[in-house]
Motif scaffolding. Structure first.
Motif, PDB file in Angstrom:
ATOM      1  N   ASN A   7     -64.642  23.066  -3.076  1.00 41.77           N
ATOM      2  CA  ASN A   7     -64.411  22.263  -4.288  1.00 41.77           C
ATOM      3  C   ASN A   7     -62.919  22.215  -4.636  1.00 41.77           C
ATOM      4  N   ARG A   8     -62.239  23.367  -4.485  1.00 37.35           N
ATOM      5  CA  ARG A   8     -60.783  23.380  -4.747  1.00 37.35           C
ATOM      6  C   ARG A   8     -60.067  22.464  -3.753  1.00 37.35           C
ATOM      7  N   MET A   9     -60.470  22.554  -2.478  1.00 35.61           N
ATOM      8  CA  MET A   9     -59.824  21.732  -1.469  1.00 35.61           C
ATOM      9  C   MET A   9     -60.089  20.248  -1.751  1.00 35.61           C
ATOM     10  N   GLN A  10     -61.308  19.916  -2.149  1.00 37.53           N
ATOM     11  CA  GLN A  10     -61.613  18.516  -2.446  1.00 37.53           C
ATOM     12  C   GLN A  10     -60.840  18.035  -3.671  1.00 37.53           C
ATOM     13  N   ARG A  11     -60.671  18.894  -4.670  1.00 38.88           N
ATOM     14  CA  ARG A  11     -59.848  18.516  -5.825  1.00 38.88           C
ATOM     15  C   ARG A  11     -58.400  18.290  -5.388  1.00 38.88           C
ATOM     16  N   ASP A  12     -57.907  19.223  -4.546  1.00 41.60           N
ATOM     17  CA  ASP A  12     -56.536  19.068  -4.052  1.00 41.60           C
ATOM     18  C   ASP A  12     -56.393  17.781  -3.234  1.00 41.60           C
ATOM     19  N   LEU A  13     -57.407  17.507  -2.405  1.00 42.74           N
ATOM     20  CA  LEU A  13     -57.370  16.290  -1.592  1.00 42.74           C
ATOM     21  C   LEU A  13     -57.427  15.045  -2.485  1.00 42.74           C
ATOM     22  N   ALA A  48     -47.376  -3.156   1.726  1.00 43.05           N
ATOM     23  CA  ALA A  48     -48.676  -3.241   1.053  1.00 43.05           C
ATOM     24  C   ALA A  48     -49.420  -1.915   1.240  1.00 43.05           C
ATOM     25  N   PRO A  49     -50.082  -1.447   0.184  1.00 41.18           N
ATOM     26  CA  PRO A  49     -50.795  -0.167   0.321  1.00 41.18           C
ATOM     27  C   PRO A  49     -52.042  -0.321   1.187  1.00 41.18           C
ATOM     28  N   ASP A  50     -52.221   0.624   2.105  1.00 44.09           N
ATOM     29  CA  ASP A  50     -53.430   0.673   2.939  1.00 44.09           C
ATOM     30  C   ASP A  50     -54.003   2.084   2.816  1.00 44.09           C
ATOM     31  N   THR A  51     -54.894   2.240   1.889  1.00 43.19           N
ATOM     32  CA  THR A  51     -55.473   3.570   1.630  1.00 43.19           C
ATOM     33  C   THR A  51     -56.774   3.797   2.399  1.00 43.19           C
ATOM     34  N   GLY A  52     -57.223   2.834   3.171  1.00 44.67           N
ATOM     35  CA  GLY A  52     -58.476   2.951   3.924  1.00 44.67           C
ATOM     36  C   GLY A  52     -58.505   4.150   4.862  1.00 44.67           C
ATOM     37  N   PRO A  53     -57.489   4.336   5.713  1.00 41.44           N
ATOM     38  CA  PRO A  53     -57.523   5.487   6.630  1.00 41.44           C
ATOM     39  C   PRO A  53     -57.504   6.829   5.889  1.00 41.44           C
ATOM     40  N   ALA A  54     -56.762   6.902   4.832  1.00 40.46           N
ATOM     41  CA  ALA A  54     -56.715   8.166   4.080  1.00 40.46           C
ATOM     42  C   ALA A  54     -58.064   8.430   3.415  1.00 40.46           C
ATOM     43  N   ASP A  55     -58.683   7.361   2.872  1.00 38.58           N
ATOM     44  CA  ASP A  55     -60.007   7.528   2.266  1.00 38.58           C
ATOM     45  C   ASP A  55     -61.043   7.928   3.310  1.00 38.58           C
ATOM     46  N   LEU A  56     -60.970   7.304   4.501  1.00 39.89           N
ATOM     47  CA  LEU A  56     -61.892   7.650   5.585  1.00 39.89           C
ATOM     48  C   LEU A  56     -61.694   9.098   6.017  1.00 39.89           C
ATOM     49  N   LEU A  57     -60.455   9.497   6.148  1.00 39.24           N
ATOM     50  CA  LEU A  57     -60.158  10.874   6.532  1.00 39.24           C
ATOM     51  C   LEU A  57     -60.671  11.854   5.481  1.00 39.24           C
ATOM     52  N   ALA A  58     -60.470  11.539   4.222  1.00 37.90           N
ATOM     53  CA  ALA A  58     -60.942  12.406   3.134  1.00 37.90           C
ATOM     54  C   ALA A  58     -62.464  12.503   3.141  1.00 37.90           C
ATOM     55  N   ASP A  59     -63.121  11.364   3.354  1.00 37.98           N
ATOM     56  CA  ASP A  59     -64.585  11.367   3.390  1.00 37.98           C
ATOM     57  C   ASP A  59     -65.104  12.168   4.590  1.00 37.98           C
ATOM     58  N   MET A  60     -64.482  11.993   5.735  1.00 35.72           N
ATOM     59  CA  MET A  60     -64.897  12.741   6.933  1.00 35.72           C
ATOM     60  C   MET A  60     -64.658  14.243   6.736  1.00 35.72           C
ATOM     61  N   LEU A  61     -63.521  14.584   6.144  1.00 37.61           N
ATOM     62  CA  LEU A  61     -63.214  15.985   5.894  1.00 37.61           C
ATOM     63  C   LEU A  61     -64.221  16.592   4.930  1.00 37.61           C
ATOM     64  N   ARG A  62     -64.574  15.843   3.898  1.00 36.66           N
ATOM     65  CA  ARG A  62     -65.564  16.305   2.923  1.00 36.66           C
ATOM     66  C   ARG A  62     -66.925  16.523   3.601  1.00 36.66           C
ATOM     67  N   LEU A  80     -54.686  12.241  -2.647  1.00 39.16           N
ATOM     68  CA  LEU A  80     -54.979  10.819  -2.437  1.00 39.16           C
ATOM     69  C   LEU A  80     -54.514   9.983  -3.636  1.00 39.16           C
ATOM     70  N   THR A  81     -54.735  10.520  -4.836  1.00 35.01           N
ATOM     71  CA  THR A  81     -54.289   9.807  -6.041  1.00 35.01           C
ATOM     72  C   THR A  81     -52.772   9.640  -6.015  1.00 35.01           C
ATOM     73  N   GLN A  82     -52.054  10.708  -5.663  1.00 29.25           N
ATOM     74  CA  GLN A  82     -50.587  10.621  -5.583  1.00 29.25           C
ATOM     75  C   GLN A  82     -50.165   9.640  -4.486  1.00 29.25           C
ATOM     76  N   HIS A  83     -50.891   9.686  -3.340  1.00 32.09           N
ATOM     77  CA  HIS A  83     -50.558   8.796  -2.225  1.00 32.09           C
ATOM     78  C   HIS A  83     -50.786   7.333  -2.627  1.00 32.09           C
ATOM     79  N   ARG A  84     -51.885   7.075  -3.320  1.00 32.64           N
ATOM     80  CA  ARG A  84     -52.174   5.706  -3.759  1.00 32.64           C
ATOM     81  C   ARG A  84     -51.129   5.237  -4.776  1.00 32.64           C
ATOM     82  N   THR A  85     -50.792   6.128  -5.709  1.00 37.43           N
ATOM     83  CA  THR A  85     -49.799   5.783  -6.727  1.00 37.43           C
ATOM     84  C   THR A  85     -48.451   5.463  -6.079  1.00 37.43           C
TER      85      THR A  85
END
Length: 187
Positions: free
Chosen positions: A103-109, A130-144, A113-118
């Motif tokens: 849970n801590r790691m997911q909060r940190d992630l 242009a922002p492309d957050t798709g790969p980071a979101d996919l990576l976060a979801d796979m990691l989760r 991600l929020t900082q990366h998107r911002t």
């Protein structure tokens, strides 16, 4: 004829005496055989009583030895069960710690991600890219997902190992009890 009649009378008389002596001798022999048979019967009965008493003592000792072994086995099983329960509680506590860490790691992630998107949106607003957050979101979801599944598998492995070791200790205890019973040991 008188001598012959006297001889015949004497022959009957001596025959009767011999027959009486023979019967008396046979009676004495039968009496002696009866006395000997009674002595042998008494000796056999005494031997039988002794063997029965010995067998009863041996059965009692065996019964007590088996009760002792059974009690020892029951104690070992109780200790094994207590240790297994403690190990399962420890595994559950480890799982809880792993869930907290996840849970801590997911909060940190999520924070990353929020900082990366911002930052990506700020660069896009500045006209840089242009922002492309798709790969980071996919990576976060796979990691989760991988972390969730790894936690589940780790908990399954921990509890299975604990139960397997408890079962092995119970089997070893039962086998030792069986061997001790067969060998006539008490400890």
């Amino acid at each position: 004829m008188t001598a012959l009649a006297t001889l015949r009378a004497s022959a009957w008389k001596y025959t009767a005496i011999a027959l009486g002596l023979g019967l008396g001798f046979a009676l004495v022999m039968q009496t002696l055989r009866l006395a000997e048979a009674k002595l042998e019967t008494a000796h056999t009965e005494a031997t039988l009583q002794t063997e029965r008493a010995t067998a009863a003592r041996m059965a009692f000792r065996t019964s007590e030895r088996n009760r002792t072994l059974e009690g020892k086995h029951r104690d070992e099983i109780a200790q094994t069960d207590t240790a297994a329960q403690a190990a399962l509680i420890a595994a559950d506590a480890g799982r809880a710690r792993a869930v907290d860490a996840r849970n801590r790691m997911q909060r940190d992630l999520a924070h990353y991600l929020t900082q990366h998107r911002t930052a990506a949106q700020a660069r896009a607003a500045a006209g840089q890219c242009a922002p492309d957050t798709g790969p980071a979101d996919l990576l976060a979801d796979m990691l989760r997902s991988a972390d969730d599944r790894a936690g589940e598998l780790a908990h399954i492995a921990d509890t299975s190992r604990t139960r397997g070791l408890a079962c092995e200790r119970a089997y070893d205890s039962a086998r030792a009890m069986m061997e001790a019973t067969q060998n006539g040991e008490t400890e």
